[in-house]
Write an enzyme that holds these catalytic residues in place. Structure first.
Site, PDB file in Angstrom:
ATOM      1  N   LYS A  24       0.844  -1.188   0.000  1.00  0.00           N
ATOM      2  CA  LYS A  24       0.000   0.000   0.000  1.00  0.00           C
ATOM      3  C   LYS A  24       0.882   1.242   0.000  1.00  0.00           C
ATOM      4  O   LYS A  24       2.005   1.219   0.532  1.00  0.00           O
ATOM      5  CB  LYS A  24      -0.921   0.013   1.232  1.00  0.00           C
ATOM      6  CG  LYS A  24      -1.950   1.138   1.233  1.00  0.00           C
ATOM      7  CD  LYS A  24      -2.841   1.066   2.475  1.00  0.00           C
ATOM      8  CE  LYS A  24      -3.909   2.158   2.443  1.00  0.00           C
ATOM      9  NZ  LYS A  24      -4.707   2.196   3.698  1.00  0.00           N
ATOM     10  N   HIS A  48      -6.651   2.446  14.980  1.00  0.00           N
ATOM     11  CA  HIS A  48      -6.999   1.085  14.565  1.00  0.00           C
ATOM     12  C   HIS A  48      -5.827   0.160  14.850  1.00  0.00           C
ATOM     13  O   HIS A  48      -4.693   0.600  15.043  1.00  0.00           O
ATOM     14  CB  HIS A  48      -7.326   1.043  13.068  1.00  0.00           C
ATOM     15  CG  HIS A  48      -6.151   1.325  12.185  1.00  0.00           C
ATOM     16  ND1 HIS A  48      -5.617   2.586  12.022  1.00  0.00           N
ATOM     17  CD2 HIS A  48      -5.371   0.507  11.413  1.00  0.00           C
ATOM     18  CE1 HIS A  48      -4.601   2.548  11.199  1.00  0.00           C
ATOM     19  NE2 HIS A  48      -4.405   1.284  10.828  1.00  0.00           N
ATOM     20  N   ASP A  85      -4.033  -3.291  12.929  1.00  0.00           N
ATOM     21  CA  ASP A  85      -4.018  -3.906  11.606  1.00  0.00           C
ATOM     22  C   ASP A  85      -4.572  -5.324  11.672  1.00  0.00           C
ATOM     23  O   ASP A  85      -4.272  -6.075  12.600  1.00  0.00           O
ATOM     24  CB  ASP A  85      -2.597  -3.946  11.050  1.00  0.00           C
ATOM     25  CG  ASP A  85      -2.071  -2.560  10.681  1.00  0.00           C
ATOM     26  OD1 ASP A  85      -2.891  -1.636  10.554  1.00  0.00           O
ATOM     27  OD2 ASP A  85      -0.843  -2.417  10.536  1.00  0.00           O
ATOM     28  N   HIS A 106      -2.800   2.261  16.622  1.00  0.00           N
ATOM     29  CA  HIS A 106      -2.046   3.377  16.069  1.00  0.00           C
ATOM     30  C   HIS A 106      -2.944   4.276  15.224  1.00  0.00           C
ATOM     31  O   HIS A 106      -4.072   3.908  14.881  1.00  0.00           O
ATOM     32  CB  HIS A 106      -0.852   2.882  15.241  1.00  0.00           C
ATOM     33  CG  HIS A 106      -1.220   1.953  14.125  1.00  0.00           C
ATOM     34  ND1 HIS A 106      -1.629   0.645  14.325  1.00  0.00           N
ATOM     35  CD2 HIS A 106      -1.234   2.131  12.773  1.00  0.00           C
ATOM     36  CE1 HIS A 106      -1.875   0.069  13.172  1.00  0.00           C
ATOM     37  NE2 HIS A 106      -1.653   0.953  12.209  1.00  0.00           N
TER      38      HIS A 106
END
Length: 334
Positions: free
Chosen positions: A201, A220, A222, A276
């Site tokens: 990404k 959020h 991961d 994070h």
């Protein structure tokens, strides 16, 4: 409100004097009110992978922080520079050229170019970011039709970098597994072995007129096993620990390793997925290049049997990764 003509945050940013209300985070999320400002914040570990005791320190960081930075990781500076060159080149293209690679989940296009303009969170708030993502491994999961043809060298740069990520991932899995008292191959096997999926990404965070009120990405963890993040020099990544948000300082040449949900599940909670978020800048564009390392969609992940005992019962249910992902994206009970 955001104008209907805007197709990206990058395009929107060039025409704004003030932040549209849908980008203004609730006060309890605003960086100006929630970032640690003390004199001596605790430091996210920076670990030399070639030093004695490096693996023990990584395991300790994975358990305490869920994140650490690594240097002397074996990824050549030339491969890093080329990945960054083609990524910056893509976002410098005209908007209509980038739109050629636009994702459209309604049409089954779940990889490609996208923007947070498309969708807000449950409160209707949007993040200040555009992105490009696509699978880079294994070969059966790769669709080169969604890889940009420009700038020149994009495919070669991504394929070369992916090779280094496969090697580094195997090494991290092996040593983090051994530090749990398991066989070195146990973690890789738990996540699908050679079928593990790597998703590259690029995050693009343009200058923001009121960065103290906005976020590039909301808080959020991961969904991945782990994430290998290549940052640029513009400050932005923050992690949450002990009730505070801390900056992750830029270390030249370092890669940032995020522990994801799947390692937390497999380790039965011994390693922690890091919460994070990303802040943005008033004057500078920030970019980052995360590689998400995921189990194959049909592969089930649960606590490793050797880590489940009467003293430490299973904290999580085994679940196919595709089902886990669906529940998390749609905020359903796991």
């Amino acid at each position: 409100m955001v104008g209907t003509a805007a197709q990206s945050v990058q395009a929107l940013a060039s025409s704004l004097g003030a932040l549209p209300p849908e980008f203004v985070r609730p006060e309890h999320e605003q960086p100006r009110a929630t970032t640690f400002r003390g004199a001596a914040p605790p430091e996210i570990p920076v670990i030399n992978m070639s030093s004695p005791g490096a693996w023990r320190r990584m395991a300790e960081a994975a358990a305490e922080w869920g994140i650490f930075q690594v240097v002397c990781h074996g990824v050549p500076a030339e491969a890093v520079a080329e990945l960054q060159r083609v990524g910056r080149g893509f976002f410098a293209l005209p908007q209509e050229e980038k739109q050629r690679y636009a994702m459209d989940p309604a049409e089954g296009k779940t990889e490609g170019y996208g923007s947070t303009l498309r969708k807000g969170d449950l409160e209707g708030k949007k993040a200040w970011a555009d992105f490009l993502f696509h699978n880079v491994a294994p070969p059966a999961a790769v669709n080169h039709a969604v890889w940009p043809e420009s700038p020149e060298g994009y495919r070669e740069a991504n394929e070369a970098y992916c090779g280094h990520m496969l090697r580094l991932t195997r090494e991290l899995f092996g040593r983090l597994s051994a530090e749990l008292g398991l066989q070195e191959g146990a973690m890789a096997e738990a996540f699908g072995g050679d079928d593990v999926v790597l998703l590259q990404k690029i995050n693009f965070y343009p200058p923001c007129p009121q960065p103290e009120l906005a976020l590039g990405l909301a808080p959020h963890t991961d969904m991945s096993t782990l994430t290998v993040l290549l940052p640029d020099e513009v400050q932005g990544l923050q992690v949450f620990k002990d009730g505070c948000w801390y900056d992750v300082n830029y270390v030249p040449g370092a890669l940032i390793i995020h522990i994801g949900d799947q390692i937390e599940i497999m380790s039965n909670g011994r390693y922690k997925a890091v919460l994070h978020r990303t802040t943005v800048s008033r004057e500078k564009t920030r970019m980052s290049w995360p590689v998400f390392v995921e189990p194959p969609p049909e592969h089930a992940v649960g606590p490793h049997p050797q880590l489940v005992t009467d003293e430490f019962p299973a904290k999580y249910k085994a679940k196919k990764f595709k089902d886990y992902k669906y529940c998390k994206i749609n905020k359903l009970p796991q």
